[in-house]
Design a protein around this motif. Structure first.
Motif, PDB file in Angstrom:
ATOM      1  N   GLU A   1       0.830  -1.212   0.000  1.00  0.00           N
ATOM      2  CA  GLU A   1       0.000   0.000   0.000  1.00  0.00           C
ATOM      3  C   GLU A   1       0.862   1.259   0.000  1.00  0.00           C
ATOM      4  O   GLU A   1       0.560   2.238  -0.686  1.00  0.00           O
ATOM      5  CB  GLU A   1      -0.922  -0.005   1.219  1.00  0.00           C
ATOM      6  CG  GLU A   1      -1.972  -1.097   1.198  1.00  0.00           C
ATOM      7  CD  GLU A   1      -2.707  -1.249   2.530  1.00  0.00           C
ATOM      8  OE1 GLU A   1      -3.703  -1.985   2.556  1.00  0.00           O
ATOM      9  OE2 GLU A   1      -2.278  -0.645   3.534  1.00  0.00           O
ATOM     10  N   LEU A   2       1.932   1.228   0.779  1.00  0.00           N
ATOM     11  CA  LEU A   2       2.799   2.402   0.892  1.00  0.00           C
ATOM     12  C   LEU A   2       3.683   2.596  -0.342  1.00  0.00           C
ATOM     13  O   LEU A   2       3.945   3.737  -0.757  1.00  0.00           O
ATOM     14  CB  LEU A   2       3.696   2.274   2.124  1.00  0.00           C
ATOM     15  CG  LEU A   2       3.011   2.398   3.488  1.00  0.00           C
ATOM     16  CD1 LEU A   2       3.986   2.017   4.599  1.00  0.00           C
ATOM     17  CD2 LEU A   2       2.487   3.815   3.713  1.00  0.00           C
ATOM     18  N   TYR A   3       4.156   1.492  -0.908  1.00  0.00           N
ATOM     19  CA  TYR A   3       5.086   1.558  -2.040  1.00  0.00           C
ATOM     20  C   TYR A   3       4.628   0.592  -3.137  1.00  0.00           C
ATOM     21  O   TYR A   3       5.229  -0.458  -3.352  1.00  0.00           O
ATOM     22  CB  TYR A   3       6.507   1.198  -1.592  1.00  0.00           C
ATOM     23  CG  TYR A   3       6.978   1.966  -0.382  1.00  0.00           C
ATOM     24  CD1 TYR A   3       7.412   3.284  -0.496  1.00  0.00           C
ATOM     25  CD2 TYR A   3       6.978   1.391   0.889  1.00  0.00           C
ATOM     26  CE1 TYR A   3       7.837   4.005   0.614  1.00  0.00           C
ATOM     27  CE2 TYR A   3       7.401   2.095   1.998  1.00  0.00           C
ATOM     28  CZ  TYR A   3       7.829   3.406   1.857  1.00  0.00           C
ATOM     29  OH  TYR A   3       8.254   4.107   2.956  1.00  0.00           O
ATOM     30  N   PRO A   4       3.555   0.940  -3.836  1.00  0.00           N
ATOM     31  CA  PRO A   4       3.012   0.010  -4.833  1.00  0.00           C
ATOM     32  C   PRO A   4       3.963  -0.272  -5.996  1.00  0.00           C
ATOM     33  O   PRO A   4       3.935  -1.346  -6.581  1.00  0.00           O
ATOM     34  CB  PRO A   4       1.743   0.717  -5.319  1.00  0.00           C
ATOM     35  CG  PRO A   4       1.936   2.153  -4.965  1.00  0.00           C
ATOM     36  CD  PRO A   4       2.758   2.164  -3.714  1.00  0.00           C
ATOM     37  N   ASP A   5       4.818   0.684  -6.329  1.00  0.00           N
ATOM     38  CA  ASP A   5       5.745   0.495  -7.452  1.00  0.00           C
ATOM     39  C   ASP A   5       7.094   1.112  -7.106  1.00  0.00           C
ATOM     40  O   ASP A   5       7.479   2.155  -7.642  1.00  0.00           O
ATOM     41  CB  ASP A   5       5.175   1.148  -8.716  1.00  0.00           C
ATOM     42  CG  ASP A   5       5.940   0.757  -9.961  1.00  0.00           C
ATOM     43  OD1 ASP A   5       6.636  -0.277  -9.932  1.00  0.00           O
ATOM     44  OD2 ASP A   5       5.866   1.499 -10.956  1.00  0.00           O
ATOM     45  N   PRO A   6       7.848   0.486  -6.198  1.00  0.00           N
ATOM     46  CA  PRO A   6       9.100   1.083  -5.728  1.00  0.00           C
ATOM     47  C   PRO A   6      10.154   1.150  -6.827  1.00  0.00           C
ATOM     48  O   PRO A   6      10.436   0.146  -7.487  1.00  0.00           O
ATOM     49  CB  PRO A   6       9.535   0.134  -4.601  1.00  0.00           C
ATOM     50  CG  PRO A   6       8.929  -1.181  -4.975  1.00  0.00           C
ATOM     51  CD  PRO A   6       7.611  -0.854  -5.608  1.00  0.00           C
TER      52      PRO A   6
ATOM     53  N   LYS B   1      10.054  -7.111  -5.504  1.00  0.00           N
ATOM     54  CA  LYS B   1       9.459  -5.822  -5.146  1.00  0.00           C
ATOM     55  C   LYS B   1       9.555  -5.589  -3.640  1.00  0.00           C
ATOM     56  O   LYS B   1       9.819  -4.472  -3.186  1.00  0.00           O
ATOM     57  CB  LYS B   1       8.002  -5.767  -5.604  1.00  0.00           C
ATOM     58  CG  LYS B   1       7.340  -4.418  -5.377  1.00  0.00           C
ATOM     59  CD  LYS B   1       5.913  -4.389  -5.918  1.00  0.00           C
ATOM     60  CE  LYS B   1       5.899  -4.255  -7.423  1.00  0.00           C
ATOM     61  NZ  LYS B   1       4.528  -3.986  -7.941  1.00  0.00           N
ATOM     62  N   LEU B   2       9.388  -6.641  -2.861  1.00  0.00           N
ATOM     63  CA  LEU B   2       9.346  -6.503  -1.414  1.00  0.00           C
ATOM     64  C   LEU B   2      10.682  -6.056  -0.836  1.00  0.00           C
ATOM     65  O   LEU B   2      10.718  -5.257   0.110  1.00  0.00           O
ATOM     66  CB  LEU B   2       8.901  -7.816  -0.771  1.00  0.00           C
ATOM     67  CG  LEU B   2       8.652  -7.803   0.733  1.00  0.00           C
ATOM     68  CD1 LEU B   2       7.583  -6.776   1.112  1.00  0.00           C
ATOM     69  CD2 LEU B   2       8.227  -9.192   1.215  1.00  0.00           C
ATOM     70  N   HIS B   3      11.769  -6.544  -1.385  1.00  0.00           N
ATOM     71  CA  HIS B   3      13.061  -6.133  -0.815  1.00  0.00           C
ATOM     72  C   HIS B   3      13.281  -4.632  -1.009  1.00  0.00           C
ATOM     73  O   HIS B   3      13.844  -3.968  -0.140  1.00  0.00           O
ATOM     74  CB  HIS B   3      14.210  -6.986  -1.376  1.00  0.00           C
ATOM     75  CG  HIS B   3      14.993  -6.390  -2.499  1.00  0.00           C
ATOM     76  ND1 HIS B   3      14.703  -6.646  -3.813  1.00  0.00           N
ATOM     77  CD2 HIS B   3      16.060  -5.553  -2.502  1.00  0.00           C
ATOM     78  CE1 HIS B   3      15.554  -6.008  -4.579  1.00  0.00           C
ATOM     79  NE2 HIS B   3      16.391  -5.329  -3.823  1.00  0.00           N
ATOM     80  N   LEU B   4      12.768  -4.076  -2.100  1.00  0.00           N
ATOM     81  CA  LEU B   4      12.847  -2.625  -2.295  1.00  0.00           C
ATOM     82  C   LEU B   4      11.890  -1.895  -1.358  1.00  0.00           C
ATOM     83  O   LEU B   4      12.230  -0.849  -0.794  1.00  0.00           O
ATOM     84  CB  LEU B   4      12.505  -2.276  -3.744  1.00  0.00           C
ATOM     85  CG  LEU B   4      13.555  -2.638  -4.800  1.00  0.00           C
ATOM     86  CD1 LEU B   4      12.991  -2.402  -6.201  1.00  0.00           C
ATOM     87  CD2 LEU B   4      14.841  -1.854  -4.600  1.00  0.00           C
ATOM     88  N   GLN B   5      10.702  -2.454  -1.179  1.00  0.00           N
ATOM     89  CA  GLN B   5       9.712  -1.825  -0.292  1.00  0.00           C
ATOM     90  C   GLN B   5      10.235  -1.742   1.142  1.00  0.00           C
ATOM     91  O   GLN B   5      10.059  -0.728   1.826  1.00  0.00           O
ATOM     92  CB  GLN B   5       8.400  -2.616  -0.342  1.00  0.00           C
ATOM     93  CG  GLN B   5       7.682  -2.511  -1.682  1.00  0.00           C
ATOM     94  CD  GLN B   5       6.578  -3.542  -1.846  1.00  0.00           C
ATOM     95  OE1 GLN B   5       6.635  -4.632  -1.268  1.00  0.00           O
ATOM     96  NE2 GLN B   5       5.575  -3.221  -2.641  1.00  0.00           N
TER      97      GLN B   5
END
Length: 217
Positions: free
Chosen positions: A16-21, A175-179
């Motif tokens: 939700e906070l970083y949908p496309d980091p 994606k999660l590691h960037l988030q």
């Protein structure tokens, strides 16, 4: 919350906070990404992005950098710290890519880890961000937050990586590691949160009263 429930909440909230980091290091291809990640060791992404334009004007391919004098490369990368080692690694790996990989960055974790100056984390970043291969590179932010969030013991970076891979679905890793990195920089910082301050810490450990001591990466 169980450990898995915490992981599920974290994945949902960070999405939700970083949908496309965005990838924090400026690059144009796998080679410039590899060099940028190598330079980022013990250096901020901001500083790397300030240094790489001059380096890539000097040469943005293995063929170009392999023939440049070591002193020229070192003079440019010096602000990133560990200038002699990083410059030597860049020049040497450029030569190896020419000699062994037809001037291309190999899409192989094992081949990447054999390159000078390229450790396990750097290789995983390149696999994830250049080639889209599911990977979970663990940097200092991720290592710290995974401990604060009760997802790992933090015994080692490799243990943290294994624990996170077990808790999160494979398709979310890249994606999660960037988030997590962005959340760690903006909300759960090293000094700004001690495990009781930020939203994720307070939600996943509502009863926690004491600061959390974390092991360094």
């Amino acid at each position: 919350m169980t450990k898995q429930e915490r992981a599920d909440y974290i994945r949902k909230r960070l999405a939700e906070l970083y949908p496309d980091p965005p990838i924090p290091l400026d690059h144009t291809d796998a080679f410039t990404l590899l060099v940028a990640v190598l330079l980022s060791a013990q250096c901020t992404d901001v500083r790397v992005n300030q240094v790489t334009p001059a380096l890539f004007r000097l040469g943005h391919t293995p063929a170009a950098l392999a023939k440049e004098p070591l002193e020229k490369i070192e003079a440019i990368v010096k602000p990133c710290g560990l200038g002699p080692q990083k410059a030597r690694a860049i020049k040497q790996l450029s030569g190896i890519l020419l000699a062994e990989h037809e001037g291309q960055v190999p899409a192989s974790l094992e081949a990447l880890e054999r390159l000078p100056g390229v450790g396990h984390k750097t290789a995983q970043v390149v696999m994830a961000q250049a080639f889209g291969v599911p990977s979970f590179p663990v940097d200092t932010h991720i290592h710290r937050l995974a401990q604060r969030w009760g997802l790992t013991s933090g015994q080692s970076v490799l243990q943290t990586e294994r624990d996170l891979k077990r808790l999160f679905p494979k398709e979310s890793w890249n994606k999660l590691h960037l988030q997590i990195i962005y959340y760690g920089r903006e909300h759960c910082t090293a000094r700004g949160c001690d495990g009781t301050v930020c939203e994720v810490c307070r939600t996943t450990h509502a009863q926690r009263k004491k600061p959390v001591k974390t092991r360094k990466a």
